[in-house]
Motif scaffolding. Structure first.
Motif, mmCIF file in Angstrom:
data_model
loop_
_atom_site.group_PDB
_atom_site.id
_atom_site.type_symbol
_atom_site.label_atom_id
_atom_site.label_comp_id
_atom_site.label_asym_id
_atom_site.label_seq_id
_atom_site.Cartn_x
_atom_site.Cartn_y
_atom_site.Cartn_z
ATOM 1 N N SER A 196 -6.547 26.896 -20.985
ATOM 2 C CA SER A 196 -5.080 26.901 -21.009
ATOM 3 C C SER A 196 -4.512 25.989 -19.921
ATOM 4 C CB SER A 196 -4.542 28.321 -20.838
ATOM 5 O OG SER A 196 -4.897 28.867 -19.580
ATOM 6 N N GLU A 197 -5.125 25.993 -18.736
ATOM 7 C CA GLU A 197 -4.670 25.091 -17.660
ATOM 8 C C GLU A 197 -4.905 23.640 -18.048
ATOM 9 O OE1 GLU A 197 -6.415 26.253 -13.882
ATOM 10 O OE2 GLU A 197 -6.371 28.344 -14.551
ATOM 11 N N LEU A 198 -6.058 23.355 -18.677
ATOM 12 C CA LEU A 198 -6.361 21.988 -19.088
ATOM 13 C C LEU A 198 -5.375 21.509 -20.150
ATOM 14 C CD1 LEU A 198 -8.199 19.528 -18.960
ATOM 15 C CD2 LEU A 198 -9.731 20.644 -20.611
ATOM 16 N N MET A 199 -4.980 22.401 -21.063
ATOM 17 C CA MET A 199 -4.004 22.030 -22.098
ATOM 18 C C MET A 199 -2.660 21.678 -21.459
ATOM 19 S SD MET A 199 -2.659 24.197 -25.400
ATOM 20 C CE MET A 199 -1.328 23.521 -26.412
ATOM 21 N N VAL A 200 -2.226 22.476 -20.498
ATOM 22 C CA VAL A 200 -0.951 22.202 -19.823
ATOM 23 C C VAL A 200 -1.009 20.849 -19.113
ATOM 24 C CG1 VAL A 200 0.586 22.944 -17.957
ATOM 25 C CG2 VAL A 200 -0.328 24.627 -19.558
ATOM 26 N N ARG A 201 -2.115 20.579 -18.393
ATOM 27 C CA ARG A 201 -2.245 19.301 -17.677
ATOM 28 C C ARG A 201 -2.239 18.116 -18.651
ATOM 29 N NH1 ARG A 201 -3.453 20.264 -12.414
ATOM 30 N NH2 ARG A 201 -4.420 22.292 -11.946
ATOM 31 N N THR A 202 -2.933 18.298 -19.803
ATOM 32 C CA THR A 202 -2.993 17.222 -20.800
ATOM 33 C C THR A 202 -1.598 16.906 -21.335
ATOM 34 O OG1 THR A 202 -5.236 17.858 -21.457
ATOM 35 C CG2 THR A 202 -3.967 16.546 -23.035
ATOM 36 N N ILE A 203 -0.841 17.945 -21.673
ATOM 37 C CA ILE A 203 0.513 17.743 -22.208
ATOM 38 C C ILE A 203 1.404 17.076 -21.176
ATOM 39 C CG2 ILE A 203 2.580 18.911 -23.082
ATOM 40 C CD1 ILE A 203 0.661 21.158 -24.081
ATOM 41 N N ARG A 204 1.349 17.578 -19.935
ATOM 42 C CA ARG A 204 2.216 17.036 -18.886
ATOM 43 C C ARG A 204 1.858 15.584 -18.574
ATOM 44 N NH1 ARG A 204 6.485 18.175 -18.725
ATOM 45 N NH2 ARG A 204 6.271 20.399 -18.260
ATOM 46 N N GLU A 205 0.570 15.249 -18.647
ATOM 47 C CA GLU A 205 0.133 13.891 -18.334
ATOM 48 C C GLU A 205 0.585 12.890 -19.402
ATOM 49 O OE1 GLU A 205 -4.049 11.354 -17.853
ATOM 50 O OE2 GLU A 205 -4.078 13.565 -17.834
ATOM 51 N N HIS A 206 0.484 13.278 -20.673
ATOM 52 C CA HIS A 206 0.773 12.342 -21.758
ATOM 53 C C HIS A 206 2.223 12.404 -22.232
ATOM 54 C CE1 HIS A 206 -3.637 12.420 -21.841
ATOM 55 N NE2 HIS A 206 -3.554 11.225 -22.396
ATOM 56 N N TRP A 207 2.880 13.533 -22.038
ATOM 57 C CA TRP A 207 4.283 13.676 -22.441
ATOM 58 C C TRP A 207 5.049 14.319 -21.283
ATOM 59 C CZ3 TRP A 207 0.127 15.073 -25.603
ATOM 60 C CH2 TRP A 207 -0.106 14.198 -26.666
ATOM 61 N N PRO A 208 5.357 13.544 -20.262
ATOM 62 C CA PRO A 208 5.924 14.079 -19.004
ATOM 63 C C PRO A 208 7.199 14.899 -19.179
ATOM 64 C CG PRO A 208 5.285 11.779 -18.756
ATOM 65 C CD PRO A 208 5.193 12.083 -20.206
ATOM 66 N N SER A 209 8.005 14.604 -20.191
ATOM 67 C CA SER A 209 9.278 15.322 -20.340
ATOM 68 C C SER A 209 9.163 16.547 -21.255
ATOM 69 C CB SER A 209 10.336 14.367 -20.913
ATOM 70 O OG SER A 209 9.928 13.874 -22.184
ATOM 71 N N ALA A 210 7.950 16.885 -21.661
ATOM 72 C CA ALA A 210 7.767 17.994 -22.597
ATOM 73 C C ALA A 210 8.150 19.335 -21.959
ATOM 74 C CB ALA A 210 6.317 18.050 -23.057
ATOM 75 N N ILE A 211 8.645 20.244 -22.811
ATOM 76 C CA ILE A 211 8.925 21.625 -22.382
ATOM 77 C C ILE A 211 7.683 22.456 -22.707
ATOM 78 C CG2 ILE A 211 10.359 23.663 -22.778
ATOM 79 C CD1 ILE A 211 12.610 21.747 -23.612
ATOM 80 N N ILE A 212 7.115 23.100 -21.685
ATOM 81 C CA ILE A 212 5.864 23.844 -21.859
ATOM 82 C C ILE A 212 6.061 25.297 -21.432
ATOM 83 C CG2 ILE A 212 3.410 23.956 -21.318
ATOM 84 C CD1 ILE A 212 3.589 21.020 -20.428
ATOM 85 N N HIS A 213 5.868 26.207 -22.354
ATOM 86 C CA HIS A 213 5.854 27.635 -22.049
ATOM 87 C C HIS A 213 4.417 28.131 -22.192
ATOM 88 C CE1 HIS A 213 10.254 28.562 -22.019
ATOM 89 N NE2 HIS A 213 10.273 27.375 -22.611
ATOM 90 N N ALA A 214 3.970 28.913 -21.221
ATOM 91 C CA ALA A 214 2.563 29.330 -21.237
ATOM 92 C C ALA A 214 2.425 30.817 -20.999
ATOM 93 C CB ALA A 214 1.770 28.555 -20.181
ATOM 94 N N ARG A 215 1.399 31.355 -21.595
ATOM 95 C CA ARG A 215 1.051 32.765 -21.374
ATOM 96 C C ARG A 215 -0.066 32.815 -20.332
ATOM 97 N NH1 ARG A 215 -3.824 34.828 -24.902
ATOM 98 N NH2 ARG A 215 -4.121 36.936 -24.128
#
Length: 587
Positions: A493-512
């Motif tokens: 889950s942490e790796l997924m968040v880092r991947t999204i933030r790295e490739h799509w910096p303006s993305a809105i990410i909600h995590a459990r």
């Protein structure tokens, strides 16, 4: 002195179980395998060989295995009883097709294939047929307990394996009759099989009909007294009587216990009975597994190692191939058929009975019977290992099948949607809420079962790794409204968040998050908002509690809001000020 010896053997059993079993649990190899290995170590074929070197090994050796086997057999009765208690006749009916179709085919094909393999190896007709019948059946106790440990009893694999095992128990009578016929030249094996099947059917129907007229009145009488001891005593009586009837008819006593469980599952006392019987079952079943291990003589195995390895390889390969064939003919999915074939590829405790009867009646020689018994015991020890291997192969196969059916392939034209990473219980709940608001969404999961189940429900879920940017890009990540990370594994889950933030910096990410600490790591990785699962569950419970003990709804909501903000501040590394907005209780 006899009582002292019995006490010493019990002490050895408890010490061995207390050391080896927890070790195997820690290594994630399973309780069953732990008991089996413990039995090999403390049995006459283990430490027993070291007694001449030092008398101290004598104190750690169990020599009277036969005396313990009687108690161990009770463990099988209790295991089958609890399975019957959980099943009920209605649920048993749902596996009837599997029992007759898959079970009948598995027994027939395995018997024929093992017979053919033995005949090709040079054994005579009688020897080959005895091997086929003895090794075709699997260990009910080991298979069901292994499935229960891995929480697989309620799955298609568990239901199918249970159906096959029940059918195998019903085949005990025909097999025993055939062994007796082989000792009488000129008798018809075919007629013996028909006679045995007829006897088995009559006995099962008789036990069920008799039980339904007696069991409920007996249990209601015990319940009316309010005496828990009487309730357990009558339960034990029903188990023993049912087992005695089926055993006297030549069937397995365990089958009688299973039928007793089915009968009691129709009463209102089944949950109480299950709780009361559980400790007996666990202790006695562990004793049974240890006695199986004690039948293995390490010195004899080493002396005949090439023959034993070759025989085990043939046994496993034959039962795997023809078990898989039978299950596929019965229309079981590929992955489930593979896992079920693996868990059923070992021999069972009934092989000891068949080989003992065959040796006593002169159908096979004593030397061949001893070797075959050793092979059967070792295959039983390896059954949990084969089950674990089968589970791994099945998961890979299911993943490939799911990827072929539902894998991400090309840009699907998604836009203004939500991407959910992980479609377990949490992810599915999020998807339902989004559907209720008519918000477009798509999900990724690496569990093939989740993908297949979601597809059946009409959900847009693909098999794929949500930590890989190229897969997220194919789902229109650059056009997504938001991302929701609900993966169970904290690292992924942490790796997924880092991947999204790295490739799509303006993305809105909600995590459990699993915990508050995990939540802090997710925020550090780039999540906009994190909800700790344990925190929300505890807050909901606390809110219900405060409301029930008299606090006004508004005060409860404010208390929960403060607690929630305090937790969020802790996750972000800020100061916690729980009392800052605390309202008065009288609201």
């Amino acid at each position: 002195m006899e009582h002292v010896a019995d006490g010493r053997q019990l002490l050895v059993f408890l010490v061995a179980a207390g050391i080896v079993v927890p070790l195997f649990q820690h290594l994630k190899l399973g309780v069953v395998l732990g008991f089996l290995i413990a039995g090999i170590i403390v049995g006459p074929g283990g430490f027993g060989h070291l007694v001449p070197l030092s008398s101290l090994f004598g104190y750690a050796t169990i020599t009277n295995v036969g005396q313990l086997q009687a108690f161990g057999d009770l463990g099988i009765l209790f295991l089958l009883f609890t399975i019957g208690l959980e099943l009920s006749f209605a649920r048993l009916g749902s596996i009837g097709r599997l029992m007759l179709g898959a079970g009948g085919l598995q027994v027939a094909l395995a018997t024929a294939a093992i017979y053919a393999a033995a005949a090709l190896a040079g054994f005579e007709f009688d020897d080959s047929l005895v091997f086929g019948m003895a090794f075709a059946l699997s260990s009910t106790a080991i298979v069901t307990q292994s499935l229960a440990e891995r929480r697989r009893l309620g799955t298609p694999v568990g239901r199918t394996a249970l159906g096959v095992l029940i059918l195998q128990d019903l085949m005990v009578v025909p097999i025993v009759i055939v062994v007796g016929i082989l000792a009488q030249p000129g008798a018809s094996v075919g007629l013996a099989l028909v006679k045995g099947v007829a006897i088995a059917a009559v006995v099962v129907v008789g036990v069920v009909l008799l039980g339904r007229t007696i069991v409920k009145p007996l249990m209601r009488f015990a319940g009316a007294t309010g005496n828990r001891t009487l309730l357990i005593a009558i339960t034990l009586l029903i188990i023993v009587v049912a087992g005695f009837i089926t055993a006297r008819a030549g069937l397995s006593a365990a089958l009688g216990a299973f039928l007793a469980g089915l009968l009691l599952s129709e009463t209102e006392y089944r949950h109480q009975i299950d709780v009361e019987v559980e400790p007996f079952k666990d202790l006695l079943l562990g004793l049974f597994f240890m006695t199986v291990g004690m039948t293995i003589d390490i010195a004899a195995v080493v002396g005949q190692l090439p023959i034993i390895i070759a025989a085990l390889a043939v046994l496993f390969l034959v039962k795997l191939a023809f078990g898989y064939l039978a299950l596929r003919i019965a229309k079981l999915e590929r992955a489930a058929a593979v896992e079920t074939a693996f868990i059923l590829c070992g021999a069972g405790e009934f092989a000891f009975v068949v080989l003992t009867l065959a040796a006593r009646d002169g159908v096979v020689s004593d030397e061949i019977a001893r070797l075959a018994t050793t092979i059967a015991a070792i295959s039983m020890v390896l059954t949990p290992v084969m089950g674990a291997l089968g589970s791994r192969f099945a998961k890979r196969l299911a993943a490939r099948d799911a990827e072929a059916r539902s894998g991400v392939g090309g840009d699907h034209g998604f836009s203004d949607h939500v991407i959910i990473g992980g479609f377990g219980r949490f992810g599915a709940t999020v998807a339902k809420l989004l559907s209720a608001e008519d918000i477009a969404h798509v999900a990724l999961d690496l569990d093939a079962e989740h993908v297949v189940r979601a597809a059946r429900e009409g959900q847009m879920v693909f098999f794929g790794d949500a930590t890989r940017p190229e897969i997220l890009a194919r789902l229109g990540a650059e056009r997504a409204r938001a991302f929701v990370v609900t993966v169970d594994d904290a690292v992924i889950s942490e790796l997924m968040v880092r991947t999204i933030r790295e490739h799509w910096p303006s993305a809105i990410i909600h995590a459990r998050a699993r915990t508050v600490t995990h939540g802090r790591r997710l925020l550090d990785a780039g999540a906009n908002d994190v909800v700790p699962e344990a925190l929300e569950g505890s807050l909901q419970l606390a809110g219900n509690l405060l409301g029930d003990i008299g606090l006004p709804d508004e005060a409860v909501e404010q208390r929960l809001a403060v607690a929630r903000e305090t937790a969020r501040a802790l996750m972000r590394g800020g100061p916690a000020e729980p009392d800052k907005a605390k309202p008065p209780i009288d609201g």
